[in-house]
Design a protein around this motif. Structure first.
Motif, PDB file in Angstrom:
ATOM      1  N   LYS A 273       8.053  -2.929  -7.437  1.00 19.89           N
ATOM      2  CA  LYS A 273       8.712  -2.401  -6.268  1.00 19.89           C
ATOM      3  C   LYS A 273       8.206  -1.271  -5.445  1.00 19.89           C
ATOM      4  N   VAL A 274       8.321  -1.401  -3.986  1.00 21.10           N
ATOM      5  CA  VAL A 274       7.625  -0.566  -3.330  1.00 21.10           C
ATOM      6  C   VAL A 274       8.153   0.769  -3.653  1.00 21.10           C
ATOM      7  N   SER A 275       9.446   0.862  -3.856  1.00 20.21           N
ATOM      8  CA  SER A 275      10.306   2.155  -4.113  1.00 20.21           C
ATOM      9  C   SER A 275       9.762   2.884  -5.279  1.00 20.21           C
ATOM     10  N   SER A 276       8.911   2.117  -6.379  1.00 21.81           N
ATOM     11  CA  SER A 276       8.838   2.753  -7.599  1.00 21.81           C
ATOM     12  C   SER A 276       7.289   3.259  -7.602  1.00 21.81           C
ATOM     13  N   ILE A 277       6.366   3.176  -6.569  1.00 26.45           N
ATOM     14  CA  ILE A 277       5.077   3.472  -6.626  1.00 26.45           C
ATOM     15  C   ILE A 277       4.821   4.757  -6.655  1.00 26.45           C
ATOM     16  N   SER A 278       3.702   5.223  -7.248  1.00 22.98           N
ATOM     17  CA  SER A 278       3.405   6.466  -7.474  1.00 22.98           C
ATOM     18  C   SER A 278       3.230   6.988  -6.040  1.00 22.98           C
ATOM     19  N   LYS A 279       3.494   8.547  -5.973  1.00 20.33           N
ATOM     20  CA  LYS A 279       3.111   9.089  -4.811  1.00 20.33           C
ATOM     21  C   LYS A 279       1.803   9.297  -4.371  1.00 20.33           C
ATOM     22  N   HIS A 280       0.894   9.040  -5.226  1.00 15.27           N
ATOM     23  CA  HIS A 280      -0.679   8.994  -4.897  1.00 15.27           C
ATOM     24  C   HIS A 280      -1.012   7.956  -4.012  1.00 15.27           C
ATOM     25  N   PHE A 281      -0.010   6.786  -4.152  1.00 17.51           N
ATOM     26  CA  PHE A 281      -0.411   5.659  -3.278  1.00 17.51           C
ATOM     27  C   PHE A 281       0.388   5.453  -1.871  1.00 17.51           C
ATOM     28  N   THR A 282       0.471   6.644  -1.241  1.00 16.39           N
ATOM     29  CA  THR A 282       1.183   6.592   0.009  1.00 16.39           C
ATOM     30  C   THR A 282       0.689   5.549   0.967  1.00 16.39           C
ATOM     31  N   LEU A 283      -0.948   5.598   1.033  1.00 18.60           N
ATOM     32  CA  LEU A 283      -1.380   4.666   2.189  1.00 18.60           C
ATOM     33  C   LEU A 283      -1.058   3.054   1.831  1.00 18.60           C
ATOM     34  N   TYR A 284      -1.292   2.708   0.366  1.00 18.58           N
ATOM     35  CA  TYR A 284      -1.121   1.475  -0.229  1.00 18.58           C
ATOM     36  C   TYR A 284       0.415   1.023   0.180  1.00 18.58           C
ATOM     37  N   GLU A 285       1.351   2.057  -0.220  1.00 14.11           N
ATOM     38  CA  GLU A 285       2.812   1.878   0.375  1.00 14.11           C
ATOM     39  C   GLU A 285       3.086   1.663   1.780  1.00 14.11           C
ATOM     40  N   GLY A 286       2.300   2.594   2.477  1.00  9.34           N
ATOM     41  CA  GLY A 286       2.713   2.430   3.883  1.00  9.34           C
ATOM     42  C   GLY A 286       2.034   0.910   4.595  1.00  9.34           C
ATOM     43  N   ASN A 287       0.752   0.418   4.098  1.00  2.34           N
ATOM     44  CA  ASN A 287       0.279  -0.795   4.365  1.00  2.34           C
ATOM     45  C   ASN A 287       1.097  -1.846   4.068  1.00  2.34           C
ATOM     46  N   LEU A 288       1.858  -1.747   2.704  1.00  2.00           N
ATOM     47  CA  LEU A 288       2.929  -2.918   2.237  1.00  2.00           C
ATOM     48  C   LEU A 288       3.912  -2.917   3.247  1.00  2.00           C
ATOM     49  N   ARG A 289       4.514  -1.676   3.629  1.00  4.52           N
ATOM     50  CA  ARG A 289       5.883  -1.736   4.519  1.00  4.52           C
ATOM     51  C   ARG A 289       5.496  -2.197   5.821  1.00  4.52           C
ATOM     52  N   LEU A 290       4.328  -2.100   6.294  1.00  2.00           N
ATOM     53  CA  LEU A 290       3.861  -2.570   7.495  1.00  2.00           C
ATOM     54  C   LEU A 290       3.278  -4.033   7.575  1.00  2.00           C
ATOM     55  N   LYS A 291       3.047  -4.828   6.226  1.00  4.48           N
ATOM     56  CA  LYS A 291       2.686  -5.832   6.201  1.00  4.48           C
ATOM     57  C   LYS A 291       1.421  -5.963   6.453  1.00  4.48           C
ATOM     58  N   LEU A 292       0.509  -5.078   6.535  1.00  3.82           N
ATOM     59  CA  LEU A 292      -0.877  -5.002   6.510  1.00  3.82           C
ATOM     60  C   LEU A 292      -1.965  -5.140   5.387  1.00  3.82           C
ATOM     61  N   CYS A 293      -1.112  -5.415   4.167  1.00  6.80           N
ATOM     62  CA  CYS A 293      -2.003  -5.640   2.926  1.00  6.80           C
ATOM     63  C   CYS A 293      -1.082  -6.496   2.272  1.00  6.80           C
ATOM     64  N   GLU A 294      -1.560  -7.363   1.167  1.00  2.00           N
ATOM     65  CA  GLU A 294      -0.813  -7.964   0.260  1.00  2.00           C
ATOM     66  C   GLU A 294      -0.543  -6.956  -1.146  1.00  2.00           C
ATOM     67  N   SER A 295       0.222  -7.252  -1.771  1.00  2.00           N
ATOM     68  CA  SER A 295       0.929  -6.675  -2.786  1.00  2.00           C
ATOM     69  C   SER A 295      -0.461  -6.732  -3.870  1.00  2.00           C
ATOM     70  N   LEU A 296      -0.550  -5.697  -4.905  1.00  2.00           N
ATOM     71  CA  LEU A 296      -1.481  -5.909  -5.881  1.00  2.00           C
ATOM     72  C   LEU A 296      -1.060  -7.015  -6.924  1.00  2.00           C
ATOM     73  N   ASN A 297      -2.079  -7.982  -6.898  1.00  2.00           N
ATOM     74  CA  ASN A 297      -1.745  -8.882  -8.034  1.00  2.00           C
ATOM     75  C   ASN A 297      -1.691  -8.288  -9.315  1.00  2.00           C
ATOM     76  N   ILE A 298      -0.605  -8.246 -10.187  1.00  5.91           N
ATOM     77  CA  ILE A 298      -0.431  -8.034 -11.533  1.00  5.91           C
ATOM     78  C   ILE A 298      -0.128  -9.080 -12.454  1.00  5.91           C
TER      79      ILE A 298
END
Length: 353
Positions: A273-298
């Motif tokens: 869930k985007v809301s639970s991502i660490s604060k260190h990953f603000t760039l990743y979170e922002g790219n996800l919200r703007l649909k600029l990247c895929e989610s990390l495949n876990i």
């Protein structure tokens, strides 16, 4: 030049002496010497650059990958990025096909020319005849260039880090679980970085990006600063190698993401869930919200997160059977570390079980 068969058959070397003496002999056998770099590779670079400059004056060549990092074996392919002046820029695939045609005019220098287009990073592949070395050229600055610069810096902060990376890479190559459609060598090297971060021997990538001007590659920040990193760890290379095997023989791959970016394990569930991502990953979170990247495949047996592209799982090709095999090799090597003498440890881990 040694063949791949020779490189992957350490038995005839008869490693003897102390552990450190054996490492010196092994490296002499499998890694590139200064003469090989200066005589073979510099000639290759010169021939490629001079040939391409007949069509693209001012183009520049930048090696990357294992050669740049310092982890290349004698048989390693050569990876190069060619930077073309902006006035010659055209479509990526067109550039690659043009480069192939330019190189083909020098049949005395380049053979077995082929291209890979309609892929994320189009390349020209060839064999450099004077040195018999295989080479891949790319014209679209890949993340591999920045990754290689980062790994070079990290592995040269402490000689033991580079030596450990070479030993681990060779061990994995012997046991045939790194390479195309297997665990990427890059992912394995990131695991070495991650392990040394746990020992406070290497900095986190997050720390290296702090207060550094942003340098964009697509939607990711590839900037970092080289700092003098205080390191008081005095562990010998032998015990670092054994510790690496032990660390990952116990590691909970199923529940964790290996993240050299922050230098610690992150529970996979936090990336669901985007809301639970660490604060260190603000760039990743922002790219996800703007649909600029895929989610990390876990959803893979192993998850090694890229240092810059936080949506990239560098171990995505490790499927269940391969994952089990890799874990088995970690457990076997860890047991050998506990049971074998210093003099026999290297010989023991290189035996194919």
């Amino acid at each position: 030049m040694s063949t791949i068969h020779d490189i992957l058959d350490p038995s005839w070397m008869r490693l003897e002496g102390t552990f450190d003496e054996q490492v010196v002999k092994l490296f002499y056998h499998v890694t590139l010497t200064r003469d090989e770099v200066e005589e073979d590779l510099l000639r290759l670079f010169r021939d490629v650059k001079n040939t391409l400059r007949t069509y693209w004056p001012g183009c520049e060549l930048m090696p990357y990958g294992s050669l740049y990092q310092g982890t290349a074996f004698k048989t390693s392919d050569v990876d190069c990025f060619i930077q073309i002046p902006i006035l010659y820029k055209t479509g990526r695939d067109t550039v690659v096909l043009t480069a192939r045609d330019i190189l083909s005019h020098r049949s005395d220098l380049f053979a077995q020319l082929s291209t890979a287009i309609n892929v994320p990073v189009p390349i020209v592949k060839f064999v450099h005849i004077p040195t018999s070395r295989e080479c891949d050229l790319t014209f679209d600055c890949p993340p591999g260039v920045s990754n290689s610069k980062l790994l070079w810096y990290l592995f040269h902060l402490d000689k033991r880090a580079l030596d450990l990376a070479i030993l681990v890479k060779y061990w994995a190559k012997i046991h045939n679980f790194i390479g195309p459609y297997l665990l990427r060598t890059y992912a394995l090297l990131l695991m070495v970085v991650f392990y040394l971060q746990q020992l406070r021997m290497l900095p986190t990538i997050h720390a290296l990006q702090r207060n550094v001007p942003y340098v964009a590659w697509r939607v990711w920040n590839i900037a970092f600063q080289e700092v003098i990193y205080p390191n008081n760890n005095q562990t010998s290379l032998k015990h670092l190698l054994g510790g690496f095997f032990k660390f990952f023989s116990y590691y909970n791959f199923e529940e964790n993401v290996i993240s050299p970016y922050v230098g610690c394990s992150i529970p996979r569930k936090r990336f669901r869930k985007v809301s639970s991502i660490s604060k260190h990953f603000t760039l990743y979170e922002g790219n996800l919200r703007l649909k600029l990247c895929e989610s990390l495949n876990i959803e893979t047996p192993m998850c090694v997160q890229d240092v810059f592209n936080h949506s990239s799982n560098c171990s995505v090709l490790v499927f269940p059977d391969l994952g089990k095999n890799i874990k088995k090799h970690f457990r076997t090597a860890a047991k050998l570390y506990e049971s074998e003498s210093d003099e026999n440890f290297l010989n023991a881990i290189f035996v194919k079980h």
